[in-house]
Design an enzyme around this catalytic site. Structure first.
Site, PDB file in Angstrom:
ATOM      1  N   ILE A 289       0.864  -1.185   0.000  1.00 61.47           N
ATOM      2  CA  ILE A 289       0.000   0.000   0.000  1.00 61.47           C
ATOM      3  C   ILE A 289       0.898   1.232   0.000  1.00 61.47           C
ATOM      4  O   ILE A 289       1.620   1.464   0.968  1.00 61.47           O
ATOM      5  CB  ILE A 289      -0.920   0.024   1.232  1.00 61.47           C
ATOM      6  CG1 ILE A 289      -1.961  -1.095   1.137  1.00 61.47           C
ATOM      7  CG2 ILE A 289      -1.630   1.374   1.334  1.00 61.47           C
ATOM      8  CD1 ILE A 289      -2.872  -1.185   2.343  1.00 61.47           C
ATOM      9  N   ASP A 333     -17.837  30.508 -24.790  1.00 59.48           N
ATOM     10  CA  ASP A 333     -18.652  31.686 -25.069  1.00 59.48           C
ATOM     11  C   ASP A 333     -17.872  32.580 -26.018  1.00 59.48           C
ATOM     12  O   ASP A 333     -16.658  32.432 -26.176  1.00 59.48           O
ATOM     13  CB  ASP A 333     -18.950  32.411 -23.752  1.00 59.48           C
ATOM     14  CG  ASP A 333     -19.953  33.537 -23.927  1.00 59.48           C
ATOM     15  OD1 ASP A 333     -20.757  33.471 -24.873  1.00 59.48           O
ATOM     16  OD2 ASP A 333     -19.922  34.487 -23.135  1.00 59.48           O
ATOM     17  N   ASP A 650     -18.495  34.054 -18.966  1.00 57.96           N
ATOM     18  CA  ASP A 650     -18.342  35.137 -17.999  1.00 57.96           C
ATOM     19  C   ASP A 650     -19.667  35.649 -17.462  1.00 57.96           C
ATOM     20  O   ASP A 650     -19.691  36.413 -16.505  1.00 57.96           O
ATOM     21  CB  ASP A 650     -17.570  36.307 -18.621  1.00 57.96           C
ATOM     22  CG  ASP A 650     -18.253  36.849 -19.867  1.00 57.96           C
ATOM     23  OD1 ASP A 650     -19.287  36.301 -20.267  1.00 57.96           O
ATOM     24  OD2 ASP A 650     -17.735  37.820 -20.453  1.00 57.96           O
ATOM     25  N   GLU A 719      10.684  -4.143  -1.070  1.00 51.92           N
ATOM     26  CA  GLU A 719      10.109  -4.179   0.277  1.00 51.92           C
ATOM     27  C   GLU A 719       9.490  -5.545   0.580  1.00 51.92           C
ATOM     28  O   GLU A 719       9.494  -6.009   1.716  1.00 51.92           O
ATOM     29  CB  GLU A 719       9.053  -3.087   0.432  1.00 51.92           C
ATOM     30  CG  GLU A 719       9.620  -1.680   0.522  1.00 51.92           C
ATOM     31  CD  GLU A 719       8.537  -0.609   0.486  1.00 51.92           C
ATOM     32  OE1 GLU A 719       8.880   0.568   0.658  1.00 51.92           O
ATOM     33  OE2 GLU A 719       7.359  -0.961   0.282  1.00 51.92           O
ATOM     34  N   THR A 749      11.691   8.466   2.992  1.00 48.90           N
ATOM     35  CA  THR A 749      12.723   8.674   1.966  1.00 48.90           C
ATOM     36  C   THR A 749      12.153   8.814   0.565  1.00 48.90           C
ATOM     37  O   THR A 749      12.742   9.485  -0.276  1.00 48.90           O
ATOM     38  CB  THR A 749      13.731   7.512   2.007  1.00 48.90           C
ATOM     39  OG1 THR A 749      13.044   6.277   1.762  1.00 48.90           O
ATOM     40  CG2 THR A 749      14.422   7.455   3.353  1.00 48.90           C
ATOM     41  N   ASP A 750      11.011   8.171   0.278  1.00 47.43           N
ATOM     42  CA  ASP A 750      10.429   8.254  -1.071  1.00 47.43           C
ATOM     43  C   ASP A 750       9.784   9.604  -1.350  1.00 47.43           C
ATOM     44  O   ASP A 750       9.686  10.030  -2.501  1.00 47.43           O
ATOM     45  CB  ASP A 750       9.370   7.160  -1.266  1.00 47.43           C
ATOM     46  CG  ASP A 750       9.946   5.935  -1.935  1.00 47.43           C
ATOM     47  OD1 ASP A 750      11.155   5.936  -2.217  1.00 47.43           O
ATOM     48  OD2 ASP A 750       9.190   4.972  -2.171  1.00 47.43           O
TER      49      ASP A 750
END
Length: 931
Positions: A289, A333, A650, A719, A749-750
């Site tokens: 995750i 427009d 506008d 990881e 760190t990321d």
């Protein structure tokens, strides 16, 4: 306007004043105080309700309830129940910080305002109890009689019953740039809000005076109807929000499946206890995750928002940054968006020929420059006479703005254009009005379509000056001015003048005709009183002088902006309340469409089925004379065709479409507050070209999102690899990476290098590519392959080898060193360090998709290098600060081990550069072969 509503307005416009007074139970002396109080209680205050304002608390909470945020809340709970309090608190802290930051950005960009209410005037003059009095506009009720004059904002829908030279600017409702003349006579007109004897709330009186009977107030007005229509439109979910939700579901499913698999394997393969297996599985879920994705995306979008603000585009929602990059259609427009909303004289036509007064055409010191050629005024007496009439037959003033302020027009834009023409001619408006003193005015009216002034010349003669519609001018003229001489106006002259006028009409230009007449001794009016100078007696036997052709010119930068849109495969559909001829002329002139484009009016649109309209909007088309419902129907139809739609505007009439569009773009200077509130983006310079810059920025943001998604995801494999090693060895090799160390990579760190990737500049040619297909996704096959099969695989091998390297140096296979104490901490630290230094190489490799990083400059993105330095310092702190060592299970490394870490990024970077070079060569070879 729905047929029933249109019929209701028409019924009121057609009803006689006496019948209307009876219908609304009032009198010509107005309501009395008791009646007014009763009606106020019955109908409510004359206010516009822009919809219920959502509470700040609810808006704040929404920033903590996205799918990814919910996942992180749950992850934190699981971690706490699993006995990992620090992990749970860290995950929750990420959510809190990100939610607060998102709310702060949103709150700073869009403060709750009741802009519709502010657009109405504060006070209005009414007749009550037979007397004129000022009341608060909120207290106005149906049946009130009101008095209006130049400069007033009209506070309610009302039926006009007496006027004097009365004109109203309805551009905020219709998009029509020219004020319309109103009087007490019914005239249906062309398009919506066109009844000549009805005025509408939210429009502005530009000249004259009028008295009117109020028949609708508050939300019952046409203004209120549009407000209700706008409020009823639910804002579409931004594509980026949909994509992030999809990405979150994908990553969550992957993480949970992997976690369950590892939980089962830990129990039955490694024979771990259930509680320990659960913690182990949780570590795998945490690894897959990307906890840092949400804050990284938020910060990257915020950076894109800040960069766009410098390019005059303010975004009210961070997710709308990327939506711009997906835009396939811009429904724009015309007035004030593509054009300047400022009438300008283009050509002057005389019997001697045409004078182009655009660009190089101007007068200086008695000499006119016509197409670059000087012509002395004495040689252009016909031209001098036309400019003189334009100046004398004029009730408008242009007040110069101070310093950076824009000039203000007190009157009509058409007459203001004539004043500007006179200034270019070197004529002082004040001086000429003193020399030619005005004796009387015969005001403009819609029946004869003329305006005349009776003036005394410096020589003491009486002169009649007339301007107006050509058809009316030709009826009262029997002579023509040619080279300073007056001669009879022939049928051939008339045909020539009509042909020129038709030519101007085809070009989308409006024309005014000018004539004059000196009252000589032989004239029937000679010696008569001013009261004898009537329309019938004065406006006859006139001398035709010429025509002035004018238009609301395109913005100068619009041509290049439209060209860039076409190069980027973005279509532009003009949707305007202006006339079909004018709309097509402008669209063709600036390159939006070809001359063969189809023009569909509001009436024609009402007859089209949804299926027919879906076919029409796939091709070149211009929509003119459209109503508010039509605008958002067009936007909705484009969306049904699978388009990502940006809608610009506008005026009040643009608000429903702005809210319905994927991204609504309002003008910051000329735009009404209503439009700004409904929009997602506001252009601070009202420059259409800023939209193109914003689209380029949006595409860049999406590209950068993919870059740091690749960067963040590629660390998931290394990881997870330690856990795979743990399982394959049946627990003989302890976990080379702890859960807190995994979180260090994801949240520590990321993060900073990823933010650096979010600031990368656009890669060359990004605006020459088509918008990305809607079926493409942030997480595509290329990113999956690179993240898990290339960068991730390299990092997994290196980080696992680093773990075993430290163990080997410290006496492996000594089981005691591998499972506890300083040796184990040092080994896991080396694994963590190897992953971080692999990420350093990944940060550099992710900066480009195919181009060499050397081509954009190794050190050109300072934020990435600051992030790299910061993550190295963070690693050093985790290794050497005692209380951090305890939390993250780390230990200090030797100088040699640091040396190994610093060598890791070099071969990874060179390998990826070689791969990109090979891919470029293959593409170039294939391109050459195809050609």
């Amino acid at each position: 306007m729905a047929n029933r509503e249109a019929s209701h307005i028409d019924d009121i416009a057609r009803t006689s004043l006496d019948d209307l007074i009876n219908q609304y139970q009032t009198t010509k002396l107005g309501l009395n105080d008791r009646q007014a109080a009763q009606r106020l209680e019955k109908y409510g205050e004359n206010t516009i309700q822009a919809g219920a304002h959502r509470s700040e608390l609810l808006i704040f909470i929404e920033n903590f309830t996205s799918l990814m945020a919910i996942l992180l809340w749950i992850s934190g709970i699981i971690a706490i129940f699993a006995g990992m309090l620090e992990l749970g608190i860290a995950i929750w802290a990420v959510n809190v910080i990100n939610g607060c930051f998102s709310y702060w950005q949103q709150h700073a960009a869009q403060k709750a305002t009741d802009s519709l209410k502010r657009l109405l005037p504060s006070y209005v003059k009414v007749i009550r109890n037979g007397q004129a009095k000022q009341i608060q506009v909120e207290k106005l009720v149906p049946g009130d009689l009101i008095s209006l004059q130049a400069g007033d904002a009209i506070p309610a829908d009302a039926r006009v019953f007496s006027t004097a030279n009365f004109q109203v600017d309805e551009s905020s409702l219709t998009g029509e740039s020219v004020p319309v003349e109103k009087n007490d006579q019914y005239r249906a007109g062309d398009g919506e809000f066109a009844q000549a004897n009805v005025v509408f709330a939210g429009t502005i009186v530009t000249s004259g005076t009028a008295n009117a009977l109020v028949f609708a107030t508050g939300m019952s007005t046409e203004f209120g109807r549009i407000a209700r229509l706008t409020a009823s439109q639910k804002k579409v979910v931004y594509p980026l929000q949909r994509e992030l939700n999809r990405l979150t579901r994908q990553l969550t499913l992957i993480a949970i499946l992997i976690g369950v698999a590892f939980f089962v394997l830990a129990i039955f393969f490694v024979h771990y206890p259930v509680a320990k297996s659960f913690i182990f599985a949780l570590g795998m879920i945490v690894a897959f995750i990307p906890e840092g994705l949400l804050p990284t995306v938020t910060l990257s979008l915020a950076q894109g928002t800040q960069r766009m603000a410098k390019r005059h585009a303010l975004l009210k929602n961070l997710s709308s940054v990327e939506t711009l990059g997906e835009t396939t259609v811009i429904c724009s427009d015309k007035t004030g968006t593509l054009t300047q909303n400022q009438m300008t004289i283009n050509h002057l036509w005389l019997s001697t020929g045409q004078f182009d007064v655009t660009g190089t055409g101007y007068y200086t010191n008695g000499v006119i420059q016509v197409n670059g050629q000087p012509v002395a005024l004495k040689e252009a007496s016909d031209l001098t006479m036309l400019v003189q009439i334009a100046t004398l037959d004029n009730d408008t003033e242009v007040v110069e703005g101070k310093q950076t302020e824009k000039s203000k027009i007190l009157g009509t834009p058409t007459e203001a254009a004539l004043i500007i023409l006179a200034r270019k001619a070197g004529i002082n408006f004040g001086e000429i009005k003193q020399k030619f003193s005005r004796l009387k005015e015969l005001p403009f009216d819609s029946t004869r379509k003329l305006m005349s002034t009776i003036t005394k010349t410096p020589a003491g003669k009486i002169q009649v000056n007339t301007k107006g519609a050509l058809s009316s001018e030709l009826q009262i003229c029997d002579r023509i001015l040619a080279n300073g001489q007056v001669r009879p106006l022939t049928d051939q002259d008339r045909q020539m003048i009509l042909a020129v006028n038709e030519k101007y009409a085809r070009e989308g230009l409006r024309t005014l005709a000018f004539s004059f007449r000196e009252v000589t001794a032989a004239d029937p009016l000679s010696g008569r009183n001013l009261s004898d100078y009537t329309i019938q007696s004065a406006e006859t036997h006139m001398i035709f002088v010429g025509l002035a052709a004018m238009s609301d010119p395109p913005r100068p930068e619009i041509f290049e902006a439209v060209k860039k849109c076409h190069q980027a495969n973005i279509r532009i559909i003009m949707v305007t309340g202006d006339s079909p001829i004018t709309a097509k002329s402008i669209a063709t002139r600036i390159g939006i469409t070809s001359p063969s484009a189809r023009v569909v009016t509001g009436d024609q649109l009402a007859q089209l089925s949804d299926h027919a309209l879906q076919q029409i909007v796939r091709n070149e088309v211009i929509f003119a004379r459209v109503a508010p419902e039509d605008k958002f129907r067009i936007v909705s139809t484009c969306q049904q065709n699978g388009e990502i739609v940006a809608s610009t505007g506008d005026g009040v009439n643009d608000a429903p479409a702005l809210k319905r569009a994927d991204i609504g773009i309002a003008m910051g200077i000329t735009g009404t507050d209503v439009a700004k509130d409904a929009a997602d983006m506001i252009l601070t310079d009202d420059n259409f070209a800023s939209i193109v810059s914003a689209i380029e920025e949006g595409r860049t943001v999406y590209s950068n999102l993919q870059k740091f998604l690749l960067y963040i995801l590629n660390s998931n494999v290394p990881e997870a690899m330690p856990s795979v090693v743990f399982l394959l060895t049946r627990g003989l090799v302890p976990l080379p990476l702890t859960v807190m160390q995994i979180l260090t990579v994801d949240l520590g760190t990321d993060l900073l290098p990823a933010l650096g990737l979010g600031t990368e500049k656009s890669e060359p040619g990004i605006m020459k590519q088509p918008p990305r297909p809607q079926n493409s996704h942030l997480l595509n096959k290329s990113i999956i392959w690179k993240a898990f099969g290339l960068y991730g695989l390299w990092a997994s091998v290196i980080s696992t080898a680093a773990y075993f390297f430290v163990n080997y140096v410290n006496g492996w296979p000594n089981a005691a060193l591998m499972t506890s104490g300083v040796g184990y901490a040092k080994a896991t630290t080396m694994t963590l360090g190897a992953i971080i230094f692999c990420q350093i190489a990944a940060a550099m490799n992710c900066r480009t998709q195919l181009s060499s990083v050397f081509s954009i400059g190794i050190f050109s993105n300072r934020r990435i290098w600051l992030g790299i330095v910061a993550e190295i310092l963070l690693l050093a702190l985790l290794m050497n600060v005692p209380f951090l060592q305890e939390i993250f299970n780390t230990g200090p490394l030797t100088t040699a081990e640091w040396g190994v870490l610093f060598c890791i990024p070099i071969p990874l970077f060179l390998l990826e550069e070689s791969r990109k070079w090979l891919v470029r060569r293959l593409k170039d070879h294939q391109s050459t072969k195809n050609n």
